[in-house]
Design a protein around this motif. Structure first.
Motif, PDB file in Angstrom:
ATOM      1  N   SER A 176      -0.589  -2.564   0.875  1.00 54.94           N
ATOM      2  CA  SER A 176      -0.394  -1.358   1.070  1.00 54.94           C
ATOM      3  C   SER A 176       1.028  -1.226   1.492  1.00 54.94           C
ATOM      4  CB  SER A 176      -1.230  -1.511   2.940  1.00 54.94           C
ATOM      5  OG  SER A 176      -1.347  -2.527   3.319  1.00 54.94           O
ATOM      6  N   ASN A 177       1.714  -2.963   1.569  1.00 55.71           N
ATOM      7  CA  ASN A 177       2.906  -3.098   1.949  1.00 55.71           C
ATOM      8  C   ASN A 177       4.229  -2.168   0.558  1.00 55.71           C
ATOM      9  OD1 ASN A 177       2.671  -4.918   0.382  1.00 55.71           O
ATOM     10  ND2 ASN A 177       4.946  -5.517   0.467  1.00 55.71           N
ATOM     11  N   LYS A 200       5.915   2.046   0.422  1.00 53.53           N
ATOM     12  CA  LYS A 200       7.126   2.469   0.396  1.00 53.53           C
ATOM     13  C   LYS A 200       7.571   2.796  -0.737  1.00 53.53           C
ATOM     14  CE  LYS A 200       9.069  -2.345   0.876  1.00 53.53           C
ATOM     15  NZ  LYS A 200       9.495  -3.442   1.816  1.00 53.53           N
TER      16      LYS A 200
END
Length: 375
Positions: free
Chosen positions: A50-51, A54
């Protein structure tokens, strides 16, 4: 552009005003959406990446996803794909809608053929492309396989096959696929097979059109393309992971077109999809569930077990009246075949999606049998 009303909206209109039997739990067998949980290793891969939200995703897809899809294709079909022969996509629905527009945009009088009955995106793409349509009718009489009419096909720019087939569950063998490949070369049309149900089979693994292309002495896949999706094989339609593969000359230009479409898959979804494409054990487990459902339907309804997909193309006297009666008296929704076809194709059939658990499937087919006996 004037698009045809979607089948599920037609169904809502058909059943409007009918009160279903509230003493029975509702069972919906209309949509090809697996009702089994997505395997935990896939959801864990989604969460652990999920990081990456960005970062902007590449339109061409991350190499990890590309390698996973190529690994799947090698393992399943024994075909080595180069990077240039593959584009990861945001599912296959978007490809089926925008690829015909890309391909046919320069044709003065575009013509597109596809199997009938059909996934309605095919027709929507033809309308959006301004293309004349040739229906490849699938009937009980022809074994739900399209008859070849060379004089009609000669004028086509794009032909879409769909085998294993939604909704009839028919399968095209290698020999017949080879014939279609040779026609695509002879008449210089692009031949695309929608192979989204290739992994849901009961006995013999269905062939890919790319295998047939090699068999037809066309190893570069000239004019030949396939699409496939993770939705059915991994019970993960929400991942929106698919691909188009084959003729790299066409895909090179299509890739440039896709940079303007803006349909790149988010990176966490790509990483989760890569984990799913690499694994085959979970697919075997799902395949056994659908096979068990077919066996239950065979035992209760006496239907012949299909070779692939999770659909029953059930013959009835009047598909509209049967659908309404089944809903009113037995609280089950199915899809009338006439909503999926044109020119009278699909009349006298309903599509039943056996995507529930064995227990729910048994309950459903018992109710269907009771309704059949009443009609």
């Amino acid at each position: 552009m004037k698009f045809e009303t979607y089948p599920f909206e037609k169904l809502t209109n058909l059943l409007d005003g009918i009160t279903p039997n509230s003493s029975l739990d509702p069972i919906v067998l209309t949509i090809g959406e697996p009702q089994f949980e997505t395997p935990s290793f896939i959801t864990e891969a989604l969460c652990s990446n999920s990081n990456l939200l960005k970062k902007y995703p590449k339109t061409s897809g991350e190499q990890e996803l590309r390698d996973a899809i190529r690994s799947f294709f090698k393992h399943r079909f024994h075909v080595d794909l180069d990077n240039s022969q593959l584009i990861p996509t945001f599912g296959t629905r978007e490809v089926l809608f925008n690829f015909p527009q890309f391909l046919l945009s320069r044709k003065e009088e575009p013509m597109m053929a596809f199997t009938n009955p059909f996934y309605q995106i095919y027709e929507g793409a033809a309308i959006a492309s301004g293309a004349k349509v040739l229906h490849l009718n699938l009937t009980k009489e022809n074994g739900f396989l399209p008859k070849i009419n060379e004089s009609e096909l000669a004028g086509c720019g794009l032909v879409i096959l769909n085998f294993p087939n939604n909704p009839t569950a028919s399968v095209m063998d290698m020999k017949t696929m080879v014939e279609w490949v040779k026609l695509a070369i002879k008449y210089d049309f692009v031949l695309l097979n929608d192979e989204c149900y290739s992994e849901i089979y009961t006995k013999t693994p269905p062939p890919s059109l790319l295998q047939a292309s090699i068999e037809a002495d066309n190893p570069t896949f000239k004019n030949i393309l396939v699409i496939n999706s993770i939705s059915k094989r991994s019970s993960a339609p929400g991942l929106r992971s698919g691909f188009i593969a084959g003729d790299d000359r066409i895909l090179k230009e299509y890739m440039r077109y896709r940079t303007y479409v803006g349909c790149a898959s988010p990176l966490p979804l790509q990483m989760a999809a890569a984990s799913a494409w690499r694994d085959n054990e979970h697919v075997i487990a799902f395949r056994e569930k659908y096979k068990e459902n077919f066996e239950i339907a065979h035992e209760v309804l006496g239907i012949k077990i299909p070779e692939a997909t999770f659909y029953i193309w059930l013959e009835v006297e009047d598909e509209l009246e049967f659908t309404k009666r089944l809903y009113e008296r037995y609280n089950i929704k199915v899809l009338p075949g006439s909503f999926l076809g044109r020119e009278g194709i699909g009349q006298g059939f309903v599509r039943v999606a056996l995507v529930e658990s064995a227990e729910r499937t048994l309950e459903a087919v018992k109710r269907i049998k009771a309704c059949l006996e009443e009609c």
